[in-house]
Motif scaffolding. Structure first.
Motif, PDB file in Angstrom:
ATOM      1  N   THR A   6       0.799  -1.221   0.000  1.00 55.10           N
ATOM      2  CA  THR A   6       0.000   0.000   0.000  1.00 55.10           C
ATOM      3  C   THR A   6       0.833   1.273   0.000  1.00 55.10           C
ATOM      4  OG1 THR A   6      -0.134  -0.072   2.401  1.00 55.10           O
ATOM      5  CG2 THR A   6      -1.928  -1.105   1.172  1.00 55.10           C
ATOM      6  N   LEU A   7       2.120   1.193   0.326  1.00 55.88           N
ATOM      7  CA  LEU A   7       2.968   2.375   0.365  1.00 55.88           C
ATOM      8  C   LEU A   7       3.518   2.657  -1.025  1.00 55.88           C
ATOM      9  CD1 LEU A   7       4.390   4.555   2.079  1.00 55.88           C
ATOM     10  CD2 LEU A   7       6.258   2.912   2.395  1.00 55.88           C
ATOM     11  N   LYS A   8       3.305   3.860  -1.519  1.00 53.86           N
ATOM     12  CA  LYS A   8       3.838   4.249  -2.820  1.00 53.86           C
ATOM     13  C   LYS A   8       5.109   5.062  -2.600  1.00 53.86           C
ATOM     14  CE  LYS A   8      -0.312   4.242  -5.699  1.00 53.86           C
ATOM     15  NZ  LYS A   8      -1.142   3.456  -4.828  1.00 53.86           N
ATOM     16  N   CYS A   9       6.146   4.710  -3.367  1.00 64.68           N
ATOM     17  CA  CYS A   9       7.444   5.373  -3.272  1.00 64.68           C
ATOM     18  C   CYS A   9       7.932   5.726  -4.664  1.00 64.68           C
ATOM     19  CB  CYS A   9       8.482   4.457  -2.622  1.00 64.68           C
ATOM     20  SG  CYS A   9       8.082   3.908  -0.966  1.00 64.68           S
ATOM     21  N   TYR A  10       8.856   6.678  -4.706  1.00 66.82           N
ATOM     22  CA  TYR A  10       9.524   6.968  -5.967  1.00 66.82           C
ATOM     23  C   TYR A  10      10.651   5.965  -6.155  1.00 66.82           C
ATOM     24  CZ  TYR A  10       7.056  11.373  -6.324  1.00 66.82           C
ATOM     25  OH  TYR A  10       6.079  12.321  -6.430  1.00 66.82           O
ATOM     26  N   GLU A  11      10.838   5.553  -7.385  1.00 68.86           N
ATOM     27  CA  GLU A  11      11.967   4.698  -7.765  1.00 68.86           C
ATOM     28  C   GLU A  11      12.748   5.448  -8.832  1.00 68.86           C
ATOM     29  OE1 GLU A  11      12.615   0.118  -8.905  1.00 68.86           O
ATOM     30  OE2 GLU A  11      11.298   1.212 -10.266  1.00 68.86           O
ATOM     31  N   CYS A  12      14.042   5.486  -8.664  1.00 67.18           N
ATOM     32  CA  CYS A  12      14.906   6.162  -9.623  1.00 67.18           C
ATOM     33  C   CYS A  12      16.239   5.432  -9.616  1.00 67.18           C
ATOM     34  CB  CYS A  12      15.075   7.625  -9.216  1.00 67.18           C
ATOM     35  SG  CYS A  12      15.981   8.617 -10.400  1.00 67.18           S
ATOM     36  N   ILE A  13      16.453   4.580 -10.594  1.00 66.31           N
ATOM     37  CA  ILE A  13      17.686   3.800 -10.701  1.00 66.31           C
ATOM     38  C   ILE A  13      18.553   4.470 -11.769  1.00 66.31           C
ATOM     39  CG2 ILE A  13      18.670   1.516 -11.128  1.00 66.31           C
ATOM     40  CD1 ILE A  13      16.723   1.696  -8.688  1.00 66.31           C
ATOM     41  N   PRO A  14      19.747   4.954 -11.399  1.00 64.69           N
ATOM     42  CA  PRO A  14      20.580   5.680 -12.360  1.00 64.69           C
ATOM     43  C   PRO A  14      21.018   4.823 -13.536  1.00 64.69           C
ATOM     44  CG  PRO A  14      21.621   5.609 -10.186  1.00 64.69           C
ATOM     45  CD  PRO A  14      20.361   4.831 -10.102  1.00 64.69           C
ATOM     46  N   GLU A  15      21.041   5.462 -14.695  1.00 66.15           N
ATOM     47  CA  GLU A  15      21.542   4.809 -15.907  1.00 66.15           C
ATOM     48  C   GLU A  15      23.044   5.059 -15.988  1.00 66.15           C
ATOM     49  OE1 GLU A  15      19.236   6.369 -19.130  1.00 66.15           O
ATOM     50  OE2 GLU A  15      17.355   5.896 -18.144  1.00 66.15           O
ATOM     51  N   ALA A  16      23.673   4.523 -17.012  1.00 64.76           N
ATOM     52  CA  ALA A  16      25.116   4.690 -17.179  1.00 64.76           C
ATOM     53  C   ALA A  16      25.509   6.163 -17.257  1.00 64.76           C
ATOM     54  CB  ALA A  16      25.584   3.951 -18.426  1.00 64.76           C
ATOM     55  N   SER A  17      24.619   7.000 -17.762  1.00 66.42           N
ATOM     56  CA  SER A  17      24.904   8.435 -17.875  1.00 66.42           C
ATOM     57  C   SER A  17      24.856   9.132 -16.523  1.00 66.42           C
ATOM     58  CB  SER A  17      23.895   9.090 -18.819  1.00 66.42           C
ATOM     59  OG  SER A  17      22.584   8.991 -18.266  1.00 66.42           O
ATOM     60  N   GLY A  18      24.331   8.448 -15.489  1.00 67.00           N
ATOM     61  CA  GLY A  18      24.219   9.033 -14.161  1.00 67.00           C
ATOM     62  C   GLY A  18      22.872   9.683 -13.905  1.00 67.00           C
ATOM     63  N   THR A  19      22.039   9.770 -14.935  1.00 66.15           N
ATOM     64  CA  THR A  19      20.724  10.375 -14.764  1.00 66.15           C
ATOM     65  C   THR A  19      19.672   9.294 -14.569  1.00 66.15           C
ATOM     66  OG1 THR A  19      20.288  10.360 -17.143  1.00 66.15           O
ATOM     67  CG2 THR A  19      21.328  12.334 -16.234  1.00 66.15           C
ATOM     68  N   CYS A  20      18.537   9.682 -13.980  1.00 58.93           N
ATOM     69  CA  CYS A  20      17.424   8.759 -13.834  1.00 58.93           C
ATOM     70  C   CYS A  20      16.128   9.546 -13.785  1.00 58.93           C
ATOM     71  CB  CYS A  20      17.587   7.872 -12.606  1.00 58.93           C
ATOM     72  SG  CYS A  20      17.601   8.724 -11.035  1.00 58.93           S
ATOM     73  N   THR A  21      15.045   8.849 -14.028  1.00 60.37           N
ATOM     74  CA  THR A  21      13.727   9.466 -14.026  1.00 60.37           C
ATOM     75  C   THR A  21      12.880   8.803 -12.957  1.00 60.37           C
ATOM     76  OG1 THR A  21      13.935   9.833 -16.417  1.00 60.37           O
ATOM     77  CG2 THR A  21      11.728  10.001 -15.466  1.00 60.37           C
ATOM     78  N   ASP A  22      12.217   9.628 -12.137  1.00 58.74           N
ATOM     79  CA  ASP A  22      11.361   9.091 -11.079  1.00 58.74           C
ATOM     80  C   ASP A  22      10.156   8.371 -11.662  1.00 58.74           C
ATOM     81  OD1 ASP A  22      12.928  10.068  -9.044  1.00 58.74           O
ATOM     82  OD2 ASP A  22      11.637  11.770  -8.569  1.00 58.74           O
ATOM     83  N   THR A  23       9.898   7.173 -11.171  1.00 62.11           N
ATOM     84  CA  THR A  23       8.661   6.451 -11.447  1.00 62.11           C
ATOM     85  C   THR A  23       8.067   6.112 -10.083  1.00 62.11           C
ATOM     86  OG1 THR A  23       9.832   4.338 -11.561  1.00 62.11           O
ATOM     87  CG2 THR A  23       9.455   5.488 -13.651  1.00 62.11           C
TER      88      THR A  23
END
Length: 136
Positions: A6-23
């Motif tokens: 039931t707990l919703k969290c942001y997930e952001c796993i960095p890519e090789a470039s070092g950037t990531c997008t929140d899901t």
């Protein structure tokens, strides 16, 4: 049988470039923002941020100090809906704690390293430069 979280969290796993997008993902207990920083010769070499679900036992901070290279991990955990919006904080400056470990400088491993903060264990590791031999 599927487990319902039931707990919703942001997930952001960095890519090789070092950037990531929140899901957004559902989590069992805690949301976390994690920061891993690698220092070389006292200078910040790598600084990586991520967000994900964690269990309470993983809401820790850690460091590994090899003398010339030091890795520090900070983690900020929370338990409310989408609470891991901000990155984990940069580690605070640690002072020597009186404990010492041996460290290597070139071929000799007799130099001592002053442990800092909550560093309380010494480790021994070995790195070889041998490459595997391929046969044709």
């Amino acid at each position: 049988m599927a487990t319902a979280y039931t707990l919703k969290c942001y997930e952001c796993i960095p890519e090789a470039s070092g950037t990531c997008t929140d899901t957004i993902k559902e989590c069992p207990s805690h949301c976390a923002a994690t920061r891993a920083i690698i220092y070389a010769g006292g200078l910040k070499l790598i600084d990586v941020n991520s967000k994900d679900c964690v269990v309470a036992e993983h809401c820790i901070e850690a460091s590994a100090n090899f003398g010339l290279v030091k890795t520090v991990i900070t983690r900020k955990c929370c338990t409310s809906e989408l609470c891991n919006t901000q990155p984990a904080p940069e580690p605070t400056k640690s002072n020597p704690n009186g404990k010492k470990c041996f460290t290597c400088d070139g071929q000799s491993c007799t130099a001592t390293l002053n442990c800092e903060g909550d560093e309380d264990y010494c480790i021994s590791s070995k790195l070889t430069d041998k490459l595997p031999i391929k046969s044709h």
